[in-house]
Design a protein around this motif. Structure first.
Motif, mmCIF file in Angstrom:
data_model
loop_
_atom_site.group_PDB
_atom_site.id
_atom_site.type_symbol
_atom_site.label_atom_id
_atom_site.label_comp_id
_atom_site.label_asym_id
_atom_site.label_seq_id
_atom_site.Cartn_x
_atom_site.Cartn_y
_atom_site.Cartn_z
ATOM 1 N N UNK A 163 -47.894 4.326 7.650
ATOM 2 C CA UNK A 163 -47.704 3.927 9.591
ATOM 3 C C UNK A 163 -48.001 3.231 10.199
ATOM 4 N N UNK A 164 -49.110 2.597 10.492
ATOM 5 C CA UNK A 164 -50.624 2.068 11.008
ATOM 6 C C UNK A 164 -49.621 0.836 10.601
ATOM 7 N N UNK A 165 -49.456 0.521 9.449
ATOM 8 C CA UNK A 165 -48.229 -0.587 8.405
ATOM 9 C C UNK A 165 -47.716 -1.572 9.557
ATOM 10 N N UNK A 166 -46.296 -0.008 9.607
ATOM 11 C CA UNK A 166 -45.246 -0.304 10.615
ATOM 12 C C UNK A 166 -46.131 -0.646 12.274
ATOM 13 N N UNK A 167 -46.896 0.247 12.296
ATOM 14 C CA UNK A 167 -47.020 -0.271 13.732
ATOM 15 C C UNK A 167 -48.139 -1.289 14.168
ATOM 16 N N UNK A 168 -48.786 -2.033 13.203
ATOM 17 C CA UNK A 168 -49.265 -3.330 13.379
ATOM 18 C C UNK A 168 -48.089 -4.137 13.431
ATOM 19 N N UNK A 169 -46.976 -4.514 12.429
ATOM 20 C CA UNK A 169 -45.505 -4.653 12.720
ATOM 21 C C UNK A 169 -45.161 -5.603 13.954
ATOM 22 N N UNK A 170 -44.508 -3.422 14.249
ATOM 23 C CA UNK A 170 -44.004 -3.500 15.342
ATOM 24 C C UNK A 170 -44.626 -4.360 16.338
ATOM 25 N N UNK A 171 -45.478 -3.467 16.839
ATOM 26 C CA UNK A 171 -46.758 -4.381 18.001
ATOM 27 C C UNK A 171 -46.479 -5.936 17.764
ATOM 28 N N UNK A 172 -46.800 -6.177 16.951
ATOM 29 C CA UNK A 172 -46.651 -8.021 16.876
ATOM 30 C C UNK A 172 -45.035 -8.489 17.444
ATOM 31 N N UNK A 173 -44.219 -8.247 16.291
ATOM 32 C CA UNK A 173 -42.469 -8.457 17.541
ATOM 33 C C UNK A 173 -42.691 -7.940 18.529
ATOM 34 N N UNK A 174 -43.350 -6.835 18.862
ATOM 35 C CA UNK A 174 -42.837 -6.961 20.797
ATOM 36 C C UNK A 174 -43.919 -7.284 21.061
ATOM 37 N N UNK A 175 -44.982 -8.061 20.815
ATOM 38 C CA UNK A 175 -45.834 -8.539 21.933
ATOM 39 C C UNK A 175 -45.023 -10.137 22.571
ATOM 40 N N UNK A 176 -44.443 -10.311 20.859
ATOM 41 C CA UNK A 176 -43.793 -12.107 21.412
ATOM 42 C C UNK A 176 -42.624 -11.531 22.163
ATOM 43 N N UNK A 177 -41.763 -10.940 21.803
ATOM 44 C CA UNK A 177 -40.666 -10.480 22.439
ATOM 45 C C UNK A 177 -41.061 -10.342 23.972
ATOM 46 N N UNK A 178 -41.995 -9.612 24.242
ATOM 47 C CA UNK A 178 -42.305 -9.249 26.256
ATOM 48 C C UNK A 178 -41.407 -10.293 27.019
ATOM 49 N N UNK A 179 -42.722 -11.625 26.474
ATOM 50 C CA UNK A 179 -42.443 -12.615 26.893
ATOM 51 C C UNK A 179 -41.903 -13.915 26.381
ATOM 52 N N UNK A 180 -40.976 -13.673 25.292
ATOM 53 C CA UNK A 180 -40.698 -14.564 24.777
ATOM 54 C C UNK A 180 -38.605 -14.864 24.994
ATOM 55 N N UNK A 181 -37.918 -14.308 26.088
ATOM 56 C CA UNK A 181 -37.138 -14.401 26.569
ATOM 57 C C UNK A 181 -37.144 -15.911 27.671
ATOM 58 N N UNK A 182 -37.781 -15.772 28.239
ATOM 59 C CA UNK A 182 -38.548 -17.260 29.545
ATOM 60 C C UNK A 182 -38.611 -18.134 28.532
ATOM 61 N N UNK A 183 -39.890 -17.938 27.000
ATOM 62 C CA UNK A 183 -40.247 -19.025 26.294
ATOM 63 C C UNK A 183 -38.559 -19.183 25.381
ATOM 64 N N UNK A 184 -37.765 -19.233 25.332
ATOM 65 C CA UNK A 184 -36.653 -19.214 24.424
ATOM 66 C C UNK A 184 -35.455 -19.774 25.451
ATOM 67 N N UNK A 185 -35.311 -19.407 26.851
ATOM 68 C CA UNK A 185 -34.526 -19.846 27.451
ATOM 69 C C UNK A 185 -34.818 -21.660 28.196
ATOM 70 N N UNK A 186 -36.584 -21.884 27.570
ATOM 71 C CA UNK A 186 -36.845 -22.733 28.609
ATOM 72 C C UNK A 186 -36.739 -23.976 27.106
#
Length: 493
Positions: free
Chosen positions: A382-405
């Motif tokens: 669980x901890x391993x999977x939660x770490x992976x998910x946190x990394x992806x989610x952190x990237x996605x939170x601000x990524x839409x603006x980055x992707x658009x730019x």
């Protein structure tokens, strides 16, 4: 678009093929503006010579490379008068290219490979920037034609106009002759290629290409190392001409037009490319599957836990898991069992034991417990999977603006590509929310406490990194200025 309806991707690909020195193939029926598009692209090259020819199985080398020089024959030399023919062109369109005879094919391969033409004893440097090939169908299985096909890095499948408004505009609105708003010289193209050589490639682009190659291999789609090398150089030219400081991952969206061998492979490759680019090479689908598998494994383990201690009446072996009882029964089918509870001395045959265990599990209303060893294993997963998910989610939170730019800076993407990438990003964000829901269920079953994030500083660093990666196009460069002017005429944006 003003002149070419529903041809935005093809126009972008044609211009990029010319700038990067690669060849392009149009696959589709006649009457889809292939010749007009190639001719108008050539007009954007300062002093560019355009050569166009429809090949048949009866075409002769004289028609493509020029007639024999009678004066040279008088001197016992075999030489052609190549002026106005393919060896002197900057851009060429060869229609029905796969119908070329073997006599034409041999010289054509040399021109495509080395940009050289053997004119008698003389080796002529061919100024070709790009050859556009057109065909109604792919070549039959033939080693020579397959070699020719492989030389066309860019590949587009054309269809007739689909939208009714575009169709009416084509038929009933008259446009003047095409005149490029700006031109680029051959020397400027060479300067652009030289500048692109040393352009850095972002690490996530390397990851995307590596994962894409693996995905294609799983589908048994093989791409030669030579083509992969050319692909990377094209991405560098695309980034450099966009004024971008690095090859960012939006450039990788162009791979969809350079990797398919058969038309039926296009959609699968396009989908894979978009998924990898939007997620930065990380598969959100794998995250979802891993979370689902972990939840299922815990559920199975909980069901497997016996509600009460069980002992074999025949040999005295004790069990805490249903699978242990089952394995024991398979080895000793005649053994009987007892339940370890006060005042119960009944002996159960195996079938009766299982029914009694099911009844106790159902009536107890208690959540089955995991053994300490099982709980530790599941918590680590669980901890391993939660770490992976946190990394992806952190990237996605601000990524839409980055992707658009990033996509706004990338002049080579079609409107359709931009919209699809943003839509896919939104879909992936929804999937991450679903995965978070699965993780909450797993956390509840395992009895884990929600830990405070404490990652404000880390998120600030990520956001700073995101902003730093947004390119600032250099509009002062000749290539960027050319693309802006040319885009205004072709309406690239």
């Amino acid at each position: 678009m003003e002149y070419f309806k529903e041809r935005e991707a093809e126009i972008n690909g044609s211009l990029l093929a010319v700038l990067s020195g690669e060849n392009l193939l149009f696959l589709g029926p006649p009457g889809t503006a292939k010749t007009l598009l190639a001719k108008n692209v050539c007009q954007s090259i300062e002093g560019g010579n355009f050569f166009n020819y429809l090949l048949t199985s009866f075409s002769t080398p004289e028609e493509i490379f020029g007639p024999l020089s009678l004066k040279a024959l008088e001197e016992d030399e075999f030489r052609r008068k190549i002026d106005g023919c393919l060896p002197t062109a900057h851009l060429a369109l060869l229609d029905e290219i796969f119908k070329a005879s073997s006599a034409i094919l041999n010289s054509l391969l040399t021109i495509l490979n080395e940009h050289k033409y053997h004119n008698g004893r003389e080796i002529v440097d061919v100024p070709l920037l790009s050859v556009f090939g057109a065909s109604n169908e792919l070549p039959e299985e033939d080693e020579s034609l397959e070699a020719l096909y492989d030389r066309f890095l860019f590949r587009y499948r054309l269809a007739y106009i689909q939208d009714d408004e575009n169709f009416r505009s084509l038929l009933f609105r008259t446009l003047g002759d095409f005149e490029p708003a700006v031109q680029i010289s051959v020397s400027q193209i060479e300067e652009l290629r030289a500048s692109a050589e040393n352009l850095p490639v972002d690490p996530d682009v390397e990851l995307i290409i590596t994962e894409l190659r693996r995905a294609l291999q799983l589908r048994e789609i093989e791409i030669s190392d030579r083509r992969w090398k050319k692909v990377v150089q094209v991405l560098k030219v695309a980034a450099c001409s966009s004024g971008c400081p690095t090859v960012d991952r939006t450039m990788a969206l162009l791979l969809q037009h350079m990797l398919w061998n058969l038309p039926e492979e296009r959609e699968a490759i396009r989908k894979t490319v978009f998924e990898l680019v939007v997620s930065g090479g990380i598969s959100t689908e794998k995250l979802r599957l891993d979370a689902g598998d972990l939840k299922a494994a815990i559920s199975i383990a909980l069901i497997n836990e016996l509600p009460i201690g069980t002992v074999c009446d025949s040999c005295g072996e004790e069990f805490s898991l249903r699978q242990e009882v089952e394995a024991h029964h398979n080895m000793h089918p005649n053994h009987s069992y007892k339940l370890k509870r006060e005042g119960d001395s009944r002996i159960y045959p195996y079938d009766n034991l299982i029914r009694e265990i099911d009844s106790l599990q159902e009536s107890s209303g208690k959540t089955a417990a995991l053994s300490p060893a099982q709980k530790e294993v599941f918590e680590n997963e669980y901890e391993d999977l939660a770490g992976r998910l946190k990394g992806v989610k952190k990237r996605f939170e601000k990524e839409r603006e980055l992707l658009r730019d990033l996509m706004e800076a990338n002049i080579w993407l079609s409107t359709l590509d931009r919209n699809e990438a943003l839509l896919l990003h939104d879909t992936r964000s929804e999937e991450l929310s679903e995965i978070e829901g699965l993780m909450k269920e797993i956390r509840s079953v395992l009895g884990l406490q929600i830990r405070p994030s404490g990652h404000v500083e880390a998120e600030a660093e990520v956001n700073a990194e995101v902003k730093a990666k947004v390119p600032v196009p250099d509009s002062s460069s000749s290539s960027a200025g050319f693309m802006k002017g040319l885009g205004s005429r072709f309406k690239l944006r």
